[in-house]
Enzyme design. Structure first.
Site, PDB file in Angstrom:
ATOM      1  N   GLY A  72      19.228  26.935  37.248  1.00 34.67           N
ATOM      2  CA  GLY A  72      18.667  26.007  36.268  1.00 34.67           C
ATOM      3  C   GLY A  72      17.148  26.008  36.312  1.00 34.67           C
ATOM      4  N   GLY A 146      28.455  30.977  31.437  1.00 33.75           N
ATOM      5  CA  GLY A 146      27.474  32.012  31.691  1.00 33.75           C
ATOM      6  C   GLY A 146      27.907  32.825  32.890  1.00 33.75           C
ATOM      7  CB  ILE A 148      27.501  30.135  37.467  1.00 31.28           C
ATOM      8  CG1 ILE A 148      26.233  30.536  38.228  1.00 31.28           C
ATOM      9  CG2 ILE A 148      28.333  29.159  38.296  1.00 31.28           C
ATOM     10  CD1 ILE A 148      25.311  29.386  38.575  1.00 31.28           C
ATOM     11  NE  ARG A 169      23.046  28.390  23.479  1.00 31.77           N
ATOM     12  CZ  ARG A 169      21.880  28.831  23.930  1.00 31.77           C
ATOM     13  NH1 ARG A 169      20.890  27.979  24.133  1.00 31.77           N
ATOM     14  NH2 ARG A 169      21.715  30.110  24.196  1.00 31.77           N
ATOM     15  NE  ARG A 172      29.778  34.923  26.001  1.00 32.30           N
ATOM     16  CZ  ARG A 172      29.424  33.790  26.555  1.00 32.30           C
ATOM     17  NH1 ARG A 172      29.014  32.791  25.779  1.00 32.30           N
ATOM     18  NH2 ARG A 172      29.471  33.637  27.869  1.00 32.30           N
ATOM     19  NE  ARG A 228      20.050  21.644  38.108  1.00 31.72           N
ATOM     20  CZ  ARG A 228      20.337  22.740  38.786  1.00 31.72           C
ATOM     21  NH1 ARG A 228      21.570  22.902  39.260  1.00 31.72           N
ATOM     22  NH2 ARG A 228      19.428  23.672  38.985  1.00 31.72           N
ATOM     23  CG  ASP A 251      27.429  21.029  45.053  1.00 31.04           C
ATOM     24  OD1 ASP A 251      27.437  20.639  46.233  1.00 31.04           O
ATOM     25  OD2 ASP A 251      26.626  21.875  44.615  1.00 31.04           O
ATOM     26  CG  HIS A 275      22.486  20.193  44.484  1.00 31.31           C
ATOM     27  ND1 HIS A 275      21.658  19.674  43.510  1.00 31.31           N
ATOM     28  CD2 HIS A 275      22.685  21.492  44.127  1.00 31.31           C
ATOM     29  CE1 HIS A 275      21.364  20.618  42.617  1.00 31.31           C
ATOM     30  NE2 HIS A 275      21.985  21.731  42.979  1.00 31.31           N
ATOM     31  N   GLY A 277      25.836  24.149  46.448  1.00 32.72           N
ATOM     32  CA  GLY A 277      26.390  25.330  45.791  1.00 32.72           C
ATOM     33  C   GLY A 277      25.564  26.577  46.018  1.00 32.72           C
TER      34      GLY A 277
END
Length: 316
Positions: A72, A146, A148, A169, A172, A228, A251, A275, A277
């Site tokens: 991020g 994406g 990840i 987003r 596809r 997040r 997480d 957090h 990861g």
């Protein structure tokens, strides 16, 4: 003017750095290693508060590249307004996929199989058996597909799932199947036994998991957040957890770090990891490879990898 490169890893610990730039080590210390105005390539300190990473940016008048070591970039984007036009912001795609996907799978399995309860029973010296859900035959929804999200599916594949649905987003097709747009979430959520969040934090995804999103999840479903914290409306999630209708494995949280006494700590059916990861033994080798490759491209004036935006461009 010196073409400085600021690195949060000591340069003598990174093999293969190209010759030419002056490498400066800065990991968020109070004093800067050199004049920020001479910095051309800035690698943001990893796992530091946003205000630390942004602090030198208003003084970086010669900057050409901002490179994060996180997937991020939301923590440095407030500093972009201070930069001259044409600065490229790059993320750490390729660094965190393995470790974040590992943790996502661990959180899913631990939550479904009741591992937190076993640990508490062990602390009490109690043999506590019982019936728990398996991951086999479940429907999993990955929100944020994406690199990840794809890595998470790679690790889910051997577990004999009934179905994996993917949301991103934009619509596809991948080798594994279709990726649905966010607008399809209302029809996909009621079918999912496990919902894994791996989407970046943007204005479009902030608060995405709100009361309506959670209400559409089926009774007994598990929400896993390795994205997040602000992607999830904490108050809405607490309402569902307190009712016992949903469970969660987080997480990341909002707020973060989660302060002592926050109701999330003691909400029923929630597993919290702090957090973690990204920061594993997998991080440094991949981060060093990324930096070596990016700096070689930069020195040779080749296109950079992982460019998210360019300051002053229409997309910024």
């Amino acid at each position: 003017m010196t073409a400085d490169v600021w690195l949060p890893i000591p340069p003598d610990e990174i093999e293969g750095l190209p010759q030419g730039p002056a490498y400066r080590f800065w990991d968020g210390a109070e004093e800067f290693p050199a004049d920020p105005a001479d910095c051309a390539f800035y690698v943001v300190p990893y796992m530091k508060p946003s205000d630390i990473g942004v602090r030198p940016m208003p003084h970086m008048s010669s900057l050409r590249v901002v490179q994060t070591l996180s997937a991020g970039t939301d923590h440095v984007e407030p500093g972009l307004r201070h930069l001259p036009p044409g600065v490229r912001l790059c993320n750490a795609r390729g660094v965190h996929e393995a470790s974040t996907a590992e943790l996502a799978l661990a959180l899913v399995l631990a939550s479904l199989r009741g591992i937190p309860g076993f640990v508490r029973a062990q602390d009490r010296g109690e043999w506590q058996g019982g019936f728990h859900p398996a991951l086999a035959d479940k429907n999993v929804l990955i929100v944020g597909y994406g690199s990840i999200g794809a890595a998470i599916e790679d690790r889910l594949t051997p577990f004999e799932l009934a179905r994996v649905a993917r949301v991103a987003r934009s619509k596809r097709t991948t080798a594994r199947g279709p990726v649905h747009p966010f607008t399809d979430l209302p029809s996909l959520l009621p079918e999912a036994d496990v919902v894994v969040l791996s989407t970046p934090l943007t204005e479009a995804t902030r608060g995405l998991v709100n009361a309506d999103f959670l209400a559409r999840m089926k009774d007994g479903a598990l929400l896993v957040n390795v994205a997040r914290g602000p992607v999830v409306d904490t108050k809405a999630l607490l309402t569902e957890l307190d009712s016992g209708r949903l469970t969660a494995a987080l997480d990341v949280t909002d707020p973060e770090p989660l302060p002592p006494g926050h109701p999330l700590w003691h909400a029923p059916g929630v597993l919290i990891s702090p957090h973690v990861g990204g920061p594993t033994s997998a991080f440094l080798p991949r981060a060093k490879r990324l930096l070596t490759d990016q700096l070689r491209r930069f020195v040779n004036q080749e296109p950079l990898a992982n460019v998210i935006l360019t300051t002053g461009a229409a997309s910024a």
